[in-house]
Design a protein around this motif. Sequence first.
Motif, PDB file in Angstrom:
ATOM      1  N   LEU A 159       0.858  -1.177   0.000  1.00 16.82           N
ATOM      2  CA  LEU A 159       0.000   0.000   0.000  1.00 16.82           C
ATOM      3  C   LEU A 159       0.896   1.230   0.000  1.00 16.82           C
ATOM      4  O   LEU A 159       1.947   1.231   0.635  1.00 16.82           O
ATOM      5  CB  LEU A 159      -0.892   0.016   1.237  1.00 16.82           C
ATOM      6  CG  LEU A 159      -1.851  -1.158   1.387  1.00 16.82           C
ATOM      7  CD1 LEU A 159      -2.538  -1.098   2.748  1.00 16.82           C
ATOM      8  CD2 LEU A 159      -2.871  -1.147   0.271  1.00 16.82           C
ATOM      9  N   ALA A 160       0.477   2.284  -0.672  1.00 13.96           N
ATOM     10  CA  ALA A 160       1.249   3.524  -0.718  1.00 13.96           C
ATOM     11  C   ALA A 160       0.400   4.668  -0.190  1.00 13.96           C
ATOM     12  O   ALA A 160      -0.773   4.809  -0.576  1.00 13.96           O
ATOM     13  CB  ALA A 160       1.705   3.804  -2.138  1.00 13.96           C
ATOM     14  N   PHE A 161       0.986   5.456   0.687  1.00  9.82           N
ATOM     15  CA  PHE A 161       0.309   6.599   1.295  1.00  9.82           C
ATOM     16  C   PHE A 161       1.164   7.847   1.120  1.00  9.82           C
ATOM     17  O   PHE A 161       2.388   7.757   1.066  1.00  9.82           O
ATOM     18  CB  PHE A 161       0.132   6.372   2.814  1.00  9.82           C
ATOM     19  CG  PHE A 161      -0.678   5.175   3.169  1.00  9.82           C
ATOM     20  CD1 PHE A 161      -2.055   5.268   3.298  1.00  9.82           C
ATOM     21  CD2 PHE A 161      -0.074   3.948   3.382  1.00  9.82           C
ATOM     22  CE1 PHE A 161      -2.808   4.155   3.633  1.00  9.82           C
ATOM     23  CE2 PHE A 161      -0.820   2.832   3.713  1.00  9.82           C
ATOM     24  CZ  PHE A 161      -2.189   2.931   3.839  1.00  9.82           C
ATOM     25  N   THR A 162       0.535   8.999   1.101  1.00 11.20           N
ATOM     26  CA  THR A 162       1.308  10.230   1.197  1.00 11.20           C
ATOM     27  C   THR A 162       1.801  10.316   2.644  1.00 11.20           C
ATOM     28  O   THR A 162       1.179   9.734   3.556  1.00 11.20           O
ATOM     29  CB  THR A 162       0.451  11.471   0.893  1.00 11.20           C
ATOM     30  OG1 THR A 162      -0.568  11.597   1.889  1.00 11.20           O
ATOM     31  CG2 THR A 162      -0.154  11.404  -0.502  1.00 11.20           C
ATOM     32  N   PRO A 163       2.892  11.018   2.889  1.00 12.77           N
ATOM     33  CA  PRO A 163       3.343  11.165   4.277  1.00 12.77           C
ATOM     34  C   PRO A 163       2.272  11.772   5.190  1.00 12.77           C
ATOM     35  O   PRO A 163       2.126  11.352   6.337  1.00 12.77           O
ATOM     36  CB  PRO A 163       4.571  12.074   4.149  1.00 12.77           C
ATOM     37  CG  PRO A 163       5.116  11.752   2.794  1.00 12.77           C
ATOM     38  CD  PRO A 163       3.875  11.557   1.939  1.00 12.77           C
ATOM     39  N   ALA A 164       1.485  12.709   4.675  1.00 10.71           N
ATOM     40  CA  ALA A 164       0.427  13.313   5.490  1.00 10.71           C
ATOM     41  C   ALA A 164      -0.665  12.296   5.836  1.00 10.71           C
ATOM     42  O   ALA A 164      -1.152  12.261   6.973  1.00 10.71           O
ATOM     43  CB  ALA A 164      -0.180  14.513   4.764  1.00 10.71           C
ATOM     44  N   ALA A 165      -1.053  11.474   4.885  1.00 12.07           N
ATOM     45  CA  ALA A 165      -2.067  10.453   5.144  1.00 12.07           C
ATOM     46  C   ALA A 165      -1.549   9.415   6.131  1.00 12.07           C
ATOM     47  O   ALA A 165      -2.286   8.967   7.013  1.00 12.07           O
ATOM     48  CB  ALA A 165      -2.489   9.787   3.839  1.00 12.07           C
ATOM     49  N   TRP A 166      -0.289   9.035   6.017  1.00 13.16           N
ATOM     50  CA  TRP A 166       0.304   8.070   6.947  1.00 13.16           C
ATOM     51  C   TRP A 166       0.349   8.657   8.359  1.00 13.16           C
ATOM     52  O   TRP A 166       0.018   7.979   9.329  1.00 13.16           O
ATOM     53  CB  TRP A 166       1.689   7.651   6.471  1.00 13.16           C
ATOM     54  CG  TRP A 166       2.325   6.617   7.331  1.00 13.16           C
ATOM     55  CD1 TRP A 166       3.435   6.766   8.101  1.00 13.16           C
ATOM     56  CD2 TRP A 166       1.901   5.260   7.535  1.00 13.16           C
ATOM     57  NE1 TRP A 166       3.717   5.596   8.767  1.00 13.16           N
ATOM     58  CE2 TRP A 166       2.791   4.669   8.437  1.00 13.16           C
ATOM     59  CE3 TRP A 166       0.836   4.518   7.034  1.00 13.16           C
ATOM     60  CZ2 TRP A 166       2.652   3.335   8.842  1.00 13.16           C
ATOM     61  CZ3 TRP A 166       0.695   3.185   7.458  1.00 13.16           C
ATOM     62  CH2 TRP A 166       1.601   2.626   8.338  1.00 13.16           C
ATOM     63  N   ALA A 167       0.739   9.922   8.478  1.00 12.93           N
ATOM     64  CA  ALA A 167       0.785  10.571   9.790  1.00 12.93           C
ATOM     65  C   ALA A 167      -0.616  10.641  10.404  1.00 12.93           C
ATOM     66  O   ALA A 167      -0.779  10.413  11.607  1.00 12.93           O
ATOM     67  CB  ALA A 167       1.387  11.963   9.663  1.00 12.93           C
ATOM     68  N   ALA A 168      -1.619  10.925   9.594  1.00  6.24           N
ATOM     69  CA  ALA A 168      -3.001  10.968  10.086  1.00  6.24           C
ATOM     70  C   ALA A 168      -3.435   9.589  10.575  1.00  6.24           C
ATOM     71  O   ALA A 168      -4.075   9.467  11.632  1.00  6.24           O
ATOM     72  CB  ALA A 168      -3.932  11.477   8.991  1.00  6.24           C
ATOM     73  N   PHE A 169      -3.091   8.550   9.832  1.00  8.34           N
ATOM     74  CA  PHE A 169      -3.412   7.183  10.247  1.00  8.34           C
ATOM     75  C   PHE A 169      -2.738   6.856  11.584  1.00  8.34           C
ATOM     76  O   PHE A 169      -3.377   6.371  12.513  1.00  8.34           O
ATOM     77  CB  PHE A 169      -2.973   6.200   9.159  1.00  8.34           C
ATOM     78  CG  PHE A 169      -3.042   4.768   9.582  1.00  8.34           C
ATOM     79  CD1 PHE A 169      -4.261   4.115   9.680  1.00  8.34           C
ATOM     80  CD2 PHE A 169      -1.894   4.061   9.896  1.00  8.34           C
ATOM     81  CE1 PHE A 169      -4.342   2.786  10.086  1.00  8.34           C
ATOM     82  CE2 PHE A 169      -1.956   2.735  10.302  1.00  8.34           C
ATOM     83  CZ  PHE A 169      -3.180   2.101  10.384  1.00  8.34           C
ATOM     84  N   LEU A 170      -1.433   7.126  11.663  1.00  6.43           N
ATOM     85  CA  LEU A 170      -0.706   6.816  12.897  1.00  6.43           C
ATOM     86  C   LEU A 170      -1.250   7.571  14.098  1.00  6.43           C
ATOM     87  O   LEU A 170      -1.285   7.035  15.206  1.00  6.43           O
ATOM     88  CB  LEU A 170       0.786   7.138  12.726  1.00  6.43           C
ATOM     89  CG  LEU A 170       1.559   6.206  11.810  1.00  6.43           C
ATOM     90  CD1 LEU A 170       3.019   6.649  11.743  1.00  6.43           C
ATOM     91  CD2 LEU A 170       1.464   4.767  12.247  1.00  6.43           C
ATOM     92  N   SER A 171      -1.689   8.798  13.896  1.00  5.85           N
ATOM     93  CA  SER A 171      -2.224   9.570  15.005  1.00  5.85           C
ATOM     94  C   SER A 171      -3.476   8.937  15.604  1.00  5.85           C
ATOM     95  O   SER A 171      -3.810   9.194  16.758  1.00  5.85           O
ATOM     96  CB  SER A 171      -2.511  11.017  14.584  1.00  5.85           C
ATOM     97  OG  SER A 171      -3.666  11.075  13.773  1.00  5.85           O
TER      98      SER A 171
END
Length: 63
Positions: free
Chosen positions: A45-57
């Motif tokens: 799966l590929a995410f933008t860094p912003a989307a990944w940070a939102a997921f991790l939060s």
Amino acid sequence: MDLSKARWRKSTRSGASGGNCVEVASNLPGVVAVRDSKRVAGPALAFTPAAWAAFLSQVVDRP
């Protein structure tokens, strides 16, 4: 997407037995890739860094 230069790291929550593990590569410009460590040649799966940070939060341990 070319992930040949991805440096994969296993989740710190993964057990030593190699069971249900997630690997993340965040060294590529503009993308964070996620894959199943048992299927390294399988899909990622590929995410933008912003989307990944939102997921991790939303999934990190909370006090």
